[in-house]
Scaffold this motif. Structure first.
Motif, short mmCIF file in Angstrom:
data_model
loop_
_atom_site.label_atom_id
_atom_site.label_comp_id
_atom_site.label_asym_id
_atom_site.label_seq_id
_atom_site.Cartn_x
_atom_site.Cartn_y
_atom_site.Cartn_z
N MET A 152 -7.30 16.09 -4.45
CA MET A 152 -8.34 16.89 -5.09
C MET A 152 -7.95 18.36 -4.98
O MET A 152 -7.47 18.80 -3.94
N TYR A 153 -8.18 19.10 -6.04
CA TYR A 153 -7.90 20.53 -6.01
C TYR A 153 -9.00 21.25 -6.77
O TYR A 153 -9.15 21.07 -7.98
N ARG A 154 -9.78 22.00 -6.03
CA ARG A 154 -10.89 22.78 -6.58
C ARG A 154 -11.81 21.93 -7.46
O ARG A 154 -12.21 22.32 -8.55
N GLY A 155 -12.11 20.72 -6.95
CA GLY A 155 -13.11 19.87 -7.58
C GLY A 155 -12.60 18.85 -8.56
O GLY A 155 -13.37 18.00 -9.01
N SER A 156 -11.31 18.90 -8.92
CA SER A 156 -10.74 17.93 -9.85
C SER A 156 -9.69 17.09 -9.14
O SER A 156 -9.05 17.55 -8.19
N LEU A 157 -9.50 15.86 -9.63
CA LEU A 157 -8.47 14.99 -9.07
C LEU A 157 -7.27 14.99 -10.00
O LEU A 157 -7.40 14.77 -11.21
N TYR A 158 -6.09 15.22 -9.44
CA TYR A 158 -4.88 15.35 -10.24
C TYR A 158 -3.91 14.18 -10.09
O TYR A 158 -3.00 14.04 -10.90
N GLN A 159 -4.07 13.37 -9.06
CA GLN A 159 -3.17 12.24 -8.85
C GLN A 159 -3.93 11.10 -8.18
O GLN A 159 -4.93 11.33 -7.49
N LEU A 160 -3.46 9.89 -8.37
CA LEU A 160 -3.95 8.73 -7.64
C LEU A 160 -2.92 8.39 -6.57
O LEU A 160 -1.73 8.23 -6.88
N PRO A 161 -3.31 8.28 -5.31
CA PRO A 161 -2.35 7.92 -4.26
C PRO A 161 -1.75 6.55 -4.52
O PRO A 161 -2.47 5.59 -4.80
N MET A 162 -0.44 6.46 -4.45
CA MET A 162 0.26 5.19 -4.61
C MET A 162 0.83 4.72 -3.28
O MET A 162 0.77 3.53 -2.96
N ASP A 163 1.42 5.63 -2.52
CA ASP A 163 1.87 5.28 -1.18
C ASP A 163 1.71 6.49 -0.27
O ASP A 163 1.44 7.60 -0.74
N TRP A 164 1.82 6.27 1.02
CA TRP A 164 1.54 7.35 1.97
C TRP A 164 2.17 6.98 3.30
O TRP A 164 2.59 5.84 3.52
N ASN A 165 2.21 7.95 4.21
CA ASN A 165 2.68 7.71 5.57
C ASN A 165 2.03 8.70 6.52
O ASN A 165 1.90 9.89 6.20
N ALA A 166 1.60 8.21 7.66
CA ALA A 166 1.08 9.07 8.72
C ALA A 166 2.17 9.32 9.74
O ALA A 166 3.12 8.53 9.85
N ALA A 167 2.04 10.39 10.49
CA ALA A 167 2.97 10.66 11.58
C ALA A 167 2.47 9.94 12.83
O ALA A 167 1.76 10.49 13.66
N ASP A 168 2.81 8.65 12.92
CA ASP A 168 2.52 7.88 14.13
C ASP A 168 3.72 7.98 15.07
O ASP A 168 4.72 8.61 14.73
N TYR A 406 5.22 -7.13 6.78
CA TYR A 406 6.03 -6.82 7.96
C TYR A 406 6.63 -8.07 8.62
O TYR A 406 7.30 -7.96 9.65
N SER A 407 6.43 -9.23 8.02
CA SER A 407 6.89 -10.48 8.60
C SER A 407 8.40 -10.47 8.80
O SER A 407 9.18 -10.14 7.90
N GLY A 408 8.81 -10.80 10.02
CA GLY A 408 10.23 -10.85 10.35
C GLY A 408 10.88 -9.51 10.60
O GLY A 408 12.06 -9.46 10.94
N LYS A 409 10.13 -8.43 10.44
CA LYS A 409 10.69 -7.09 10.60
C LYS A 409 9.96 -6.27 11.65
O LYS A 409 10.53 -5.36 12.24
N GLY A 410 8.67 -6.56 11.87
CA GLY A 410 7.90 -5.78 12.81
C GLY A 410 7.35 -4.53 12.16
O GLY A 410 7.50 -4.32 10.95
N PRO A 411 6.72 -3.68 12.95
CA PRO A 411 6.49 -3.80 14.40
C PRO A 411 5.30 -4.70 14.70
O PRO A 411 4.53 -5.04 13.80
N ALA A 412 5.15 -5.06 15.95
CA ALA A 412 4.05 -5.94 16.34
C ALA A 412 2.70 -5.33 16.00
O ALA A 412 1.77 -6.03 15.58
N HIS A 413 2.59 -4.03 16.16
CA HIS A 413 1.31 -3.34 15.93
C HIS A 413 1.31 -2.61 14.59
O HIS A 413 0.91 -1.45 14.49
N TRP A 414 1.74 -3.30 13.52
CA TRP A 414 1.78 -2.70 12.19
C TRP A 414 0.40 -2.25 11.71
O TRP A 414 0.30 -1.37 10.84
N LYS A 415 -0.65 -2.80 12.29
CA LYS A 415 -2.00 -2.39 11.87
C LYS A 415 -2.26 -0.92 12.17
O LYS A 415 -3.16 -0.32 11.58
N VAL A 416 -1.47 -0.35 13.07
CA VAL A 416 -1.61 1.08 13.39
C VAL A 416 -1.50 1.92 12.13
O VAL A 416 -2.20 2.93 11.98
N PHE A 417 -0.65 1.52 11.19
CA PHE A 417 -0.39 2.36 10.02
C PHE A 417 -1.69 2.67 9.27
O PHE A 417 -2.04 3.84 9.08
N TYR A 418 -2.42 1.65 8.82
CA TYR A 418 -3.65 1.95 8.07
C TYR A 418 -4.81 2.28 9.00
O TYR A 418 -5.72 3.04 8.62
#
Length: 477
Positions: A152-168, A406-418
């Motif tokens: 969002m920028y000054r009240g309007s939406l310019y993009q739809l999120p397709m993918d993302w990453n947090a700094a975990d 994440y099957s076969g690749k991990g990590p065990a706690h993949w739920k942390v991402f979302y």
């Protein structure tokens, strides 16, 4: 597609640019002057879509293009991959194309460039979202509002999120176990983190690095600033956006806190909490617990981490595929939430940093309706499953961040991402105003100096950062 993932760093920027298809090669070809005749199919009436990547990345998207054409046989689509060192370089090349009179119709843009495009180059999506609200409701129900607010920028939406990453925080499980450490608590603090680094330092040779971090906007000093309830730019929120929040997130618990978008207009490097945060990192470097960060982060980080020579480093879901290809099994590494500050404004919120990416329609697009149909299709579950079939990034759709990915690749706690968003809704985007390029240059220039000397050098570096940011924010984007 370029070099093997085994021996090169995967950065969030290149991972997002590759759009789930893989990682860019380490060597970037020289960029010739762009003219209309340089681009195959330039004048064939196709909808031109620019992404950060290589020709192989563009080819990898063909399944999505084919599926789109089955729905819209009247719309020709041409995916144009542009090689670049990082997002800043990619945006510079898009601007070159604009200046040369041959801009693409649609551009895949990460948080770093979202406000630059919103202010100068992109067409808002508001009219299309209002028109197709009933169709788009399913998408928004599956996507966290924090990702949407980042675009969002000054009240309007310019993009739809397709993918993302947090700094975990990624950590090597064997290194942790050999150092007498167990999995960190979800609410561990920066002091707990330092104690863990000290334990790894004692248990490993001098060539081992307990903590590796980089000098850039994502995964550098910024997540530590966020954890301490501050940033190097003062954070404000624009008014507006109620049309979207009321329609798509009216029952969301965070509805009242949503805004017309983030604004970063004022330097904040003189905040005492900024000094406190930098001083903590300076202590890690001084005591041999962390590296002195350099711009970019190194070309062999995956290999170093996989070989057990690094204990912990911040990264997002984009790292999983690379670590798997580097030979790490599902139990060889894991991910935890980023530490919170032990006390102060950031202690309760445990705020994280994220970056996201999505398509922007250019103001100059020759057929904006066709461009919207591409974006609308790309946000569908069908399209996202075609593009994000492996864990080279975190899909924006919550339902796609699942055990199968994440099957076969991990990590065990993949739920942390979302869960980083779901459990910590105050988690915020990379601070990237329209002058992002100049702002990031100012930050990078002063970070290494700030954490590699004595307290006086730190104070001098932060004063320099404050001054450089004042100049950067006065520039036009």
């Amino acid at each position: 597609m370029g070099d093997s993932l085994t021996l090169r760093e995967i950065s969030r920027r290149t991972a997002l640019g590759a759009l789930g298809a893989g990682i860019l090669g380490a060597t970037v070809a020289s960029w010739p002057r762009l003219t209309g005749t340089d681009i195959p199919g330039r004048n064939d009436g196709s909808l031109s879509i620019a992404i950060l990547g290589t020709a192989a990345d563009a080819a990898a998207r063909q399944k999505a293009v084919d599926a789109f054409r089955r729905l819209h046989p009247e719309i020709k689509v041409r995916v144009q991959a542009i090689q670049a060192v990082d997002w800043k370089d990619f945006f510079s090349k898009i601007l070159t194309m604009v200046a040369a009179g041959n801009p693409p119709d649609v551009v895949y843009v990460a948080t770093e460039g979202a406000q630059l495009f919103a202010e100068k180059l992109a067409h808002p999506l508001d009219e299309y979202l209002r028109r197709d609200a009933s169709v788009m409701a399913e998408y928004f129900a599956d996507v966290h509002p924090s990702l949407v607010e980042a675009f969002m920028y000054r009240g309007s939406l310019y993009q739809l999120p397709m993918d993302w990453n947090a700094a975990d925080m990624y950590y090597n499980t064997k290194v942790f176990a050999d150092s007498g450490l167990s999995r960190p608590a979800d609410d561990w603090t920066h002091l707990d983190f330092r104690s863990s680094l000290a334990a790894m330092r004692r248990a490993n040779p001098s060539s081992f690095t307990p903590y590796y971090w980089t000098n850039r906007l994502f995964g550098g000093v910024v997540p530590w600033l966020y954890a301490n309830g501050t940033s190097f730019l003062a954070e404000e929120r624009a008014t507006g956006g109620d049309w979207l929040w009321d329609r798509f997130y009216g029952t969301d618990p965070s509805r009242a806190s949503r805004s017309g978008g983030y604004l970063w207009q004022t330097p904040n490097a003189d905040d005492p909490r900024v000094f406190e945060t930098f001083d903590f990192l300076r202590g890690l470097v001084k005591d041999g617990l962390g590296v002195r960060p350099e711009e970019g982060g190194g070309n062999s980080l995956v290999g170093l981490f996989a070989s057990g020579r690094i204990g912990a480093t911040p990264a997002g879901g984009y790292w999983v595929q690379g670590l798997s290809q580097a030979g790490m099994g599902p139990g060889d590494f894991d991910v935890s939430f980023f530490p919170r500050w032990a006390s102060g404004p950031g202690a309760a919120a445990q705020r994280h940093q994220f970056g996201t990416a999505g398509y922007a329609i250019m103001k100059t697009a020759k057929d904006k309706d066709a461009a919207w149909e591409w974006i609308k299709f790309s946000s569908s579950r069908e399209a996202m499953e075609l593009i994000f079939s492996t864990p080279t990034t975190t899909p924006a759709r919550r339902s796609m961040v699942n055990e199968a990915l994440y099957s076969g690749k991990g990590p065990a706690h993949w739920k942390v991402f979302y869960d980083t968003l779901d459990r910590f809704p105050a988690t915020g985007p990379i601070p990237a105003p329209p002058q992002q390029a100049a702002v990031e240059t100012a930050l990078i220039k002063n970070v290494s100096l700030a954490v590699s000397g004595d307290e006086q050098q730190l104070k001098s570096a932060l004063a320099s950062l404050q001054s450089d940011l004042e100049l950067a924010l006065r520039r036009t984007a």
